[in-house]
Design an enzyme around this catalytic site. Structure first.
Site, PDB file in Angstrom:
ATOM      1  NE  ARG A 167       7.853  -1.074   5.545  1.00  0.00           N
ATOM      2  CZ  ARG A 167       6.767  -1.080   5.690  1.00  0.00           C
ATOM      3  NH1 ARG A 167       5.876  -0.920   4.640  1.00  0.00           N
ATOM      4  NH2 ARG A 167       6.049  -1.368   6.652  1.00  0.00           N
ATOM      5  CE  LYS A 189      -2.292  -1.030   3.797  1.00  0.00           C
ATOM      6  NZ  LYS A 189      -1.625  -1.284   4.556  1.00  0.00           N
ATOM      7  NE  ARG A 219       6.589   2.052   9.943  1.00  0.00           N
ATOM      8  CZ  ARG A 219       5.446   1.710   9.143  1.00  0.00           C
ATOM      9  NH1 ARG A 219       5.555   2.187   8.014  1.00  0.00           N
ATOM     10  NH2 ARG A 219       4.737   1.179   9.746  1.00  0.00           N
ATOM     11  NE  ARG A 249      -3.406  -1.095  10.791  1.00  0.00           N
ATOM     12  CZ  ARG A 249      -2.835  -0.133  10.248  1.00  0.00           C
ATOM     13  NH1 ARG A 249      -3.150   0.486   9.274  1.00  0.00           N
ATOM     14  NH2 ARG A 249      -1.344  -0.072  10.421  1.00  0.00           N
ATOM     15  NE  ARG A 283       2.395  -2.661  12.285  1.00  0.00           N
ATOM     16  CZ  ARG A 283       3.201  -2.323  11.058  1.00  0.00           C
ATOM     17  NH1 ARG A 283       4.184  -2.722  10.796  1.00  0.00           N
ATOM     18  NH2 ARG A 283       2.649  -1.209  10.652  1.00  0.00           N
TER      19      ARG A 283
END
Ligand code: AMP
Length: 213
Positions: A123, A13, A156, A88, A167
């Site tokens: 990432r 996304k 992050r 969410r 998550r």
């Protein structure tokens, strides 16, 4: 054109959202990005959200909807927007509808869990622009530096393996309810997110070409 992007953290996304924004001239409203900005600025909402975000939990609805509403009312979003990172939960989906946010399509990015974990843990992002890199798939020209500005990239906290796993579990708990909410409204479109970014982009364009904008 108004869109919602659904998908696990790391499903693409964050790559496709800014690309759709460029191509169609609409706003990309990532609740995660907006919350991270609030945390970085130390706003009251940011201070409240910080610990929950770092632990991979869900931030309180009042805060999330607060940042979304503020952003969506800006002039630059008049042509349309892409909401990324919300809903969410099915409650958030209902709330969006209740506050009058109606979208043309909900794009649901499908990616297997093991691929998600590999993507997230490699990432790196440039905070100011939202540009994302990956040590294996999209490495920056110079390790640890943004290609455009040369500024340092950050990883992050919530991209660390244990947090990613948490998550993902949260995502799976909630996604079925959200999908059935949008399926019942005829809005849900599945996108195969487990392919090269340009192929995902072509799949998205095919869907969006059918929407008047
Ligand atoms: P993301 O960048 O979309 O992965 O979001 C990063 C973090 O921001 C999430 O792990 C949550 O802590 C928080 N967050 C983002 N969007 C929402 C939302 N719609 N509801 C609750 N928390 C959110």
């Amino acid at each position: 054109m108004k869109l919602i992007l659904l998908g696990a953290p790391g499903s693409g996304k964050g790559t496709q959202g800014p690309a759709i924004k460029e191509r169609y001239g609409i706003c990309h409203l990532s609740t995660g990005d907006m919350l991270r900005e609030a945390v970085a600025k130390g706003t009251p909402s940011g201070q409240k959200a910080k610990a929950v975000m770092e632990a991979g939990g869900l931030v309180n609805d009042d805060i999330v909807f607060g940042v979304l509403k503020e952003a969506i009312s800006k002039d630059e979003c008049k042509k349309g927007y892409i909401i990324d990172g919300l809903p969410r939960t099915s409650q958030q989906a209902e709330k969006l509808e209740q506050i009058g946010i109606k979208v043309d399509k909900v794009l649901n990015f499908n990616v297997p869990d093991d691929v998600i974990v590999e993507r997230a843990t490699g990432r790196w992002i440039h905070l100011a622009s939202g540009r994302t890199y990956h040590t294996k798939f999209v490495p920056p020209k110079v390790a640890g530096k943004d290609d455009v500005t040369g500024e340092p990239l950050i990883q992050r906290k919530d991209d660390q393996r244990d947090v990613v796993t948490k998550r993902l579990a949260l995502f799976h708990e909630q996604i079925a309810g959200i999908k059935s909410f949008y399926t019942s409204r005829g809005l849900l479109v599945d996108i195969n997110g487990n392919q090269a970014p340009d192929k995902v982009r072509t799949a998205i364009d095919k869907v969006l070409s059918g929407i008047r904008h």
